[in-house]
Design a protein around this motif. Structure first.
Motif, mmCIF file in Angstrom:
data_model
loop_
_atom_site.group_PDB
_atom_site.id
_atom_site.type_symbol
_atom_site.label_atom_id
_atom_site.label_comp_id
_atom_site.label_asym_id
_atom_site.label_seq_id
_atom_site.Cartn_x
_atom_site.Cartn_y
_atom_site.Cartn_z
ATOM 1 N N PHE A 93 115.888 30.618 -7.934
ATOM 2 C CA PHE A 93 116.673 31.700 -7.340
ATOM 3 C C PHE A 93 118.078 31.226 -7.006
ATOM 4 O O PHE A 93 118.264 30.116 -6.497
ATOM 5 N N VAL A 94 119.076 32.072 -7.294
ATOM 6 C CA VAL A 94 120.469 31.775 -6.939
ATOM 7 C C VAL A 94 121.062 33.016 -6.287
ATOM 8 O O VAL A 94 121.268 34.045 -6.937
ATOM 9 N N MET A 95 121.322 32.911 -4.976
ATOM 10 C CA MET A 95 121.834 34.041 -4.214
ATOM 11 C C MET A 95 123.097 33.601 -3.462
ATOM 12 O O MET A 95 123.721 32.607 -3.834
ATOM 13 N N ASN A 96 123.435 34.328 -2.405
ATOM 14 C CA ASN A 96 124.636 33.999 -1.636
ATOM 15 C C ASN A 96 124.327 33.402 -0.268
ATOM 16 O O ASN A 96 125.192 32.757 0.322
ATOM 17 N N THR A 97 123.103 33.621 0.241
ATOM 18 C CA THR A 97 122.743 33.101 1.560
ATOM 19 C C THR A 97 121.324 32.539 1.536
ATOM 20 O O THR A 97 120.507 32.890 0.675
ATOM 21 N N ARG A 98 121.017 31.685 2.507
ATOM 22 C CA ARG A 98 119.673 31.132 2.657
ATOM 23 C C ARG A 98 118.664 32.253 2.914
ATOM 24 O O ARG A 98 117.536 32.214 2.405
ATOM 25 N N GLU A 99 119.075 33.234 3.694
ATOM 26 C CA GLU A 99 118.167 34.344 3.998
ATOM 27 C C GLU A 99 117.772 35.103 2.739
ATOM 28 O O GLU A 99 116.611 35.532 2.586
ATOM 29 N N GLU A 100 118.718 35.259 1.812
ATOM 30 C CA GLU A 100 118.405 35.951 0.553
ATOM 31 C C GLU A 100 117.448 35.126 -0.307
ATOM 32 O O GLU A 100 116.634 35.697 -1.039
#
Length: 298
Positions: free
Chosen positions: A274-281
């Motif tokens: 997974f590659v998102m913008n925040t740790r929460e995402e």
């Protein structure tokens, strides 16, 4: 400006880029059927933005088997996977119902976006017969606004990828973006340039591109000279963002991949698939996968 079909165009006053770094890919294996090199991965990909990963699997010899090897089903979210096949054959299935076979010269561009589960293995008949396998897999980041869009699948046959013969011989193919008056067929969410080139020994070519692009050249085979530096097979040369052209000279017959694009200037959170913008995402992505919200392979 020259748009001759026999050369890569270059602006008369183009400024040639200098090199920022040359890095050597490290040995890497994925699943039980893909062996090769990793040039960069999400944790050290920032200079190659919008690209996140480059794995070069092969050339490798596949032993005949009734049971296709490769990578079993696994999830992705937040980016795109791109497979460029040079030798052999691969087969793809995903939870969105897509099923595709890739043969030499073909490209698969899968947008995981909000989430998808897929598998990649040796194509069944190729597995039975065995043979040489050689391909590159790339990960391409998505802007935050597109990370949760619907998954998309592009199966791009070799015959649909525009190519041209270079002035000194060799070939250029443009998979995504524009180069040498060729437009690649791949649809992208941000400006991306992806092309491959064969350049003959002692041949010199100059490519031009938007000055705002990050740009790198990976050597699939052979040896080239960039800005006075030698780059060998399995090495990737990253340019500084200080010009709009790059001159490539081949010391031997060489095969290259050109990667470029407008950098996505957003926070990056990457963990596993997974590659998102925040740790929460990232945590949400794991929860969604475990709950089956990315679909299942049947």
């Amino acid at each position: 400006m020259c748009y001759c079909s026999k050369c890569i165009y270059t602006y008369y006053m183009a400024t040639n880029r200098t090199l920022r770094s040359i890095n050597t890919a490290t040995p890497n294996s994925v699943g039980d059927g893909f062996i090769g090199l990793n040039a960069f991965h999400p944790q050290n990909s920032r200079p190659y933005n919008p690209f996140l990963l480059l794995d070069h699997h092969g050339p490798m010899h596949v032993q005949p088997s009734e049971y296709p090897r490769g990578v079993d089903q696994h999830p992705h979210r937040g980016f795109e996977t791109v497979t460029v096949l040079y030798q052999g054959a691969l087969e793809h299935r995903d939870s969105a119902g897509n099923h595709g076979k890739l043969f030499a010269g073909d490209v698969q561009w899968m947008t995981a976006a909000s989430g998808i589960v897929h598998e990649e293995k040796h194509e069944r008949e190729f597995s039975r017969q065995g043979g040489q396998l050689n391909f590159v897999q790339l990960w391409v980041n998505l802007p935050a606004k597109d990370k949760m869009s619907q998954p998309r699948y592009q199966d791009i046959a070799s015959a649909n990828i525009p190519s041209t013969t270079l002035a000194g011989g060799g070939q250029l193919r443009v998979i995504a973006g524009e180069l040498a008056d060729l437009r690649g067929p791949a649809q992208t969410y941000s400006p991306v340039l992806l092309a491959d080139m064969t350049v003959l020994a002692s041949q010199t070519e100059t490519i031009t591109f938007p000055e705002t692009y990050n740009l790198a050249v990976y050597v699939l085979d052979g040896q080239i000279d960039l800005a006075g530096s030698i780059v060998n097979r399995g090495q990737i040369a990253l340019t500084n963002q200080d010009g709009d052209s790059l001159t490539i000279s081949a010391a031997t017959d060489s095969k290259l991949m050109v990667l470029g694009g407008e950098p996505i200037l957003e926070p990056l959170a990457a963990y596993g698939p997974f590659v998102m913008n925040t740790r929460e995402e990232i945590i949400t992505a794991f929860n969604d996968f475990q709950a089956g919200r990315m679909g299942v392979l049947v």
